[in-house]
Enzyme design. Sequence first.
Site, short mmCIF file in Angstrom:
data_model
loop_
_atom_site.label_atom_id
_atom_site.label_comp_id
_atom_site.label_asym_id
_atom_site.label_seq_id
_atom_site.Cartn_x
_atom_site.Cartn_y
_atom_site.Cartn_z
N GLU A 46 0.85 -1.20 0.00
CA GLU A 46 0.00 0.00 0.00
C GLU A 46 0.88 1.25 0.00
OE1 GLU A 46 -0.17 -2.61 1.99
OE2 GLU A 46 -2.18 -2.95 2.78
N CYS A 48 -2.90 -3.68 6.85
CA CYS A 48 -2.58 -3.90 8.27
C CYS A 48 -3.12 -2.77 9.12
CB CYS A 48 -1.07 -4.09 8.46
SG CYS A 48 -0.11 -2.60 8.19
N CYS A 85 -1.08 0.49 7.58
CA CYS A 85 -1.34 0.84 6.17
C CYS A 85 -2.78 1.34 6.00
CB CYS A 85 -1.10 -0.37 5.27
SG CYS A 85 0.64 -0.76 5.15
N ALA A 98 6.80 -36.95 -10.57
CA ALA A 98 6.67 -37.30 -11.98
C ALA A 98 6.41 -38.80 -12.07
CB ALA A 98 7.94 -36.92 -12.73
N THR A 109 16.75 -40.26 -2.64
CA THR A 109 16.81 -39.53 -3.91
C THR A 109 18.15 -38.81 -4.05
OG1 THR A 109 14.43 -39.23 -3.90
CG2 THR A 109 15.68 -37.68 -5.24
N LEU A 121 18.94 -29.57 -7.47
CA LEU A 121 17.73 -28.95 -6.92
C LEU A 121 17.76 -27.42 -6.96
CD1 LEU A 121 17.13 -31.24 -3.79
CD2 LEU A 121 16.14 -31.48 -6.06
N GLU A 130 10.03 -32.93 -3.32
CA GLU A 130 10.23 -33.49 -4.67
C GLU A 130 10.55 -34.98 -4.61
OE1 GLU A 130 11.78 -31.55 -8.01
OE2 GLU A 130 12.05 -29.61 -7.02
N1 LIG Z 1 9.57 -39.42 -10.29
C1 LIG Z 1 9.79 -38.61 -9.30
O1 LIG Z 1 9.11 -37.57 -9.17
C2 LIG Z 1 10.89 -38.90 -8.32
C3 LIG Z 1 11.26 -37.94 -7.39
C4 LIG Z 1 12.27 -38.23 -6.49
C5 LIG Z 1 12.87 -39.47 -6.54
N2 LIG Z 1 12.53 -40.37 -7.44
C6 LIG Z 1 13.17 -41.71 -7.50
O2 LIG Z 1 12.89 -42.37 -6.27
C7 LIG Z 1 13.99 -43.25 -5.98
C8 LIG Z 1 14.40 -43.07 -4.53
O3 LIG Z 1 13.33 -43.44 -3.72
P1 LIG Z 1 13.40 -43.56 -2.13
O4 LIG Z 1 12.04 -43.85 -1.64
O5 LIG Z 1 14.53 -44.42 -1.73
O6 LIG Z 1 13.89 -42.11 -1.75
P2 LIG Z 1 13.51 -40.96 -0.75
O7 LIG Z 1 12.09 -40.98 -0.35
O8 LIG Z 1 14.07 -39.74 -1.34
O9 LIG Z 1 14.43 -41.30 0.52
C9 LIG Z 1 14.13 -42.33 1.40
C10 LIG Z 1 14.91 -42.13 2.68
O10 LIG Z 1 14.56 -40.89 3.29
C11 LIG Z 1 14.52 -41.07 4.70
N3 LIG Z 1 13.13 -40.88 5.10
C12 LIG Z 1 12.02 -41.12 4.39
N4 LIG Z 1 10.93 -40.85 5.12
C13 LIG Z 1 11.35 -40.44 6.32
C14 LIG Z 1 10.70 -40.02 7.51
N5 LIG Z 1 9.37 -39.98 7.65
N6 LIG Z 1 11.43 -39.66 8.55
C15 LIG Z 1 12.73 -39.68 8.45
N7 LIG Z 1 13.43 -40.08 7.35
C16 LIG Z 1 12.74 -40.46 6.31
C17 LIG Z 1 14.98 -42.48 4.99
O11 LIG Z 1 16.38 -42.45 5.16
P3 LIG Z 1 17.21 -43.58 6.01
O12 LIG Z 1 16.95 -44.85 5.31
O13 LIG Z 1 18.61 -43.16 5.96
O14 LIG Z 1 16.63 -43.58 7.39
C18 LIG Z 1 14.60 -43.19 3.72
O15 LIG Z 1 15.32 -44.36 3.46
C19 LIG Z 1 15.07 -42.92 -6.98
O16 LIG Z 1 15.04 -43.90 -7.99
C20 LIG Z 1 14.65 -41.60 -7.56
O17 LIG Z 1 15.10 -41.42 -8.89
C21 LIG Z 1 11.52 -40.13 -8.34
#
Ligand SMILES: NC(=O)c1ccc[n+]([C@@H]2O[C@H](COP(=O)([O-])OP(=O)(O)OC[C@H]3O[C@@H](n4cnc5c(N)ncnc54)[C@H](OP(=O)(O)O)[C@@H]3O)[C@@H](O)[C@H]2O)c1
Length: 376
Positions: free
Chosen positions: A65, A88, A97, A167, A209, A217, A306
Amino acid sequence: MAEPSSRQDADDRRFMAAARRLSLRHVGLTAENPSVGTILVQGTGAGAEVVGRGVTALGGRPHSERVALRDAGTAARGATAYVTLEPCAHQGRTGPCANALVAAGVTRVVIGAADPDPRVNGRGIATLRGAGVDVRELFEGEDAGRPFEGFLSRLCRGRPHVTLKMAISADGAVGRLGGDRVGVSGPIANRQVHLMRAGMDAIMVGVGTAIADDPLLTCRLPGLEARSPIRIVVDPQLRLPLGARLVQTADAVPTLIATTHAADAAADPYRKAGCGLLPLEGYDADHLRAMLRFMPSVGIQTVMVEGGPALANAFLWAGQVDRIVALRSELVIGELGIPAPAGVLKPQGFRLGRSERFGTDVWTEWERNDACSPGS
Ligand SMILES: NC(=O)c1ccc[n+]([C@@H]2O[C@H](COP(=O)([O-])OP(=O)(O)OC[C@H]3O[C@@H](n4cnc5c(N)ncnc54)[C@H](OP(=O)(O)O)[C@@H]3O)[C@@H](O)[C@H]2O)c1
């Protein structure tokens, strides 16, 4: 208050839409303040003339404003102000404002959303009306609160607004087991993702990931490189390699690691590399909620998760997702495909929002049914 004429109503909607577009300029750049737009207009219909424009300044002050009033100068007298959020009414560093609009001689104010901040809620409107200003509350439109949804979420839920983006291939997978990184979505949709990143305070991935894809990122759109948000890796056990690109670039782009070892010596190498540490007490839904509630204190009001699928499931299970962005591609991954979370394929408790096609990919947004409302 008399109903506006149809010509007045058309003007109000047109200029409010323009004020909302203006407010988008500083989304993500106004610290804990919302990015608000104000347009000052003299006259109506074909004779309407914009005499002042303002968007909340970088860092959050001055408010829009005041920027618009300065832009208009004496032309503000007798003008209508279109403000996307209730002005505000509290005594900040520069005074309310609502009073500034009155002092400048603005005679009509159209407001796009109520401010849930208890210091303001309804009081900005009362100040204006008390001074004889004609106020119209135009609290409608699907996207009324979108430019400041992080601010709304902080006030209504005490945590950032969370967008979960995934994705998904034509056969329902998000990646390939044991293989190299798979580019599930195409280049046009990926640019939209980068644009969305630019408006966020933070991007988050799980350590799975970060290890599998070694992502950067960042926002890599020409001209928007400086708009890369804070990067957060959820890594309870500190498995992220020190050689990962996220760690290696932590000096240039802020990087936080959410870990149960935030206070341990085990985190020292990450600290030395320039990463910040975010406390995470464990794996269950309450720990995830506590981590999110901590974020506004470090300036994070919007987060884009992501992936990957494990982290996405944890967020959905904990009820901490406000918007799902599902990007469906034509790619077929096959039998080694990592299945997409069911909650992303068939969201429960969400309503269908925007849907667009970017190249060969279909971008679908789902909005949480009980989204924080900007109109109450
Ligand atoms: N298409 C898409 O949009 C997309 C996006 C991202 C990734 N991806 C693919 O997904 C794959 C990886 O998958 P992902 O499931 O292994 O990966 P992620 O979800 O990125 O990571 C999993 C890890 O994050 C930690 N974690 C998850 N949830 C948690 C929670 N509630 N609290 C604390 N820690 C937590 C754990 O680590 P710790 O095991 O160390 O405890 C778990 O093993 C890759 O192939 C990647 O290319 C695809």
